[in-house]
Design an enzyme around this catalytic site. Structure first.
Site, short mmCIF file in Angstrom:
data_model
loop_
_atom_site.label_atom_id
_atom_site.label_comp_id
_atom_site.label_asym_id
_atom_site.label_seq_id
_atom_site.Cartn_x
_atom_site.Cartn_y
_atom_site.Cartn_z
N LYS A 26 0.63 -1.31 -0.22
CA LYS A 26 0.06 -0.22 0.08
C LYS A 26 0.89 1.30 0.03
O LYS A 26 0.50 2.21 -0.51
CB LYS A 26 -0.93 0.17 1.17
N ASN A 46 -4.94 1.90 -1.65
CA ASN A 46 -5.57 0.80 -1.56
C ASN A 46 -6.28 0.37 -2.75
O ASN A 46 -6.77 -0.81 -2.90
CB ASN A 46 -6.36 0.11 -0.23
#
Ligand code: ATR
EC number: 1.1.1.25
Length: 273
Positions: A65, A86
């Site tokens: 991420k 994300n």
């Protein structure tokens, strides 16, 4: 057919393909959703290849991420605040847009459980990536106070200072926490090792709401502990998983899927009900 997938490592047990396939069926969208597990140092290459080959969008999970945050062309405000991405969407003009739907997913799930956030006193445990992603969306709900407690106190202090402009957020050491709190959110990874954050049971009362971002087929260590000390409303992170996915699906497709039925099917799939 439009292609989407989730990048992670490990990602084999990800529920995202299951969830997005149900969303697509429900909203009659033609798409396929798969998994990609590149080696840790191959993520940038794998991401580029996916979009070069016509991919429309992807989710990104642990441990990619933060790296995804550096690889996209443009960031949403909430991704900038979270410091992590994300959800990535390839826009019609060829721009890779990085977003973060985790915090919105948490807030949506709390609301779907009837938890009131406005004017509430919230205790957030942990000061890692999961906590960072939750802060701006939680503060946007106008709690009267949001306290961060973390094993490494300096990290909680840094995080509180960073989000201070968005609302009444402070850091307190675990041993100095002064209740009562209306809601405790566990964003630590302690439950993964079956461990507990060092919280005094004195903070648990019958009207408190307890949220653990982790989930499993049975209660997490934190939820079991809270129930044992009298908490009546406990929630795990499965709903957040479905809600963050619904938010990502909305970013990609411009249509918001319903989550209740999908959550029920996911629970059945996991053997929870
Ligand atoms: P994530 O992205 O899931 O937030 P992370 O960035 O590694 O993961 O952060 C993990 C968080 O869980 C940290 O706040 C960590 O505390 P430290 O900053 O002191 O490391 C917290 N954590 C992990 N195990 C814990 C435990 N057994 N007790 C209390 N906190 C724990």
């Amino acid at each position: 057919m439009d292609r989407y997938l989730v990048f992670g490592h490990p990602v084999r047990h990800s529920k995202s393909p299951f969830i997005h396939t149900l969303f697509a069926r429900q909203t009659q969208q033609e798409l396929e959703y798969g998994l990609a597990e590149p080696a840790v140092d191959e993520f940038a290459h794998a991401l580029r290849t996916f979009f070069d080959q016509g991919g429309k969008g992807c989710n990104v999970t642990v441990p990619f991420k933060e790296q995804a945050f550096t690889l996209v062309d443009r960031l949403s405000t909430r991704a900038k605040r979270a410091g992590a991405v994300n959800t990535i969407k390839l826009t019609d003009d060829g721009v890779l847009l990085g977003d973060n739907t985790d915090g919105a997913g948490l807030v949506a799930d709390l609301k779907s459980h009837g938890v009131t956030l406005a004017d509430s006193r919230i205790l957030l445990l942990g000061a890692g990536g999961a906590a960072r992603g939750a802060l701006a969306p939680l503060l946007a709900e106008l709690p009267s106070e949001l306290v961060i407690a973390n094993r490494t106190h300096t990290k909680a202090q840094q995080l509180a200072a960073e989000f201070h402009d968005l609302g009444p957020v402070t850091a307190q050491a675990y041993e100095q926490l002064a209740g009562p709190f209306d809601l405790v959110i566990n964003s630590t990874s302690a439950s993964l090792q079956g461990e507990l954050p060092p919280l005094t049971p004195a903070l648990i009362h019958t009207d408190i709401a307890i949220y653990d971002m982790m989930y499993g087929a049975s209660d997490t260590a934190f939820i079991s502990w809270a129930k044992q000390h009298g908490a009546r409303q406990t929630m795990d992170g499965l709903g957040m998983l479905v809600e963050q996915a619904a938010e990502a699906f909305t970013v990609w497709r411009g249509i918001r899927p319903g989550t209740k039925q999908v959550l029920r099917e996911l629970k059945r799939n996991l053997g929870v009900i």
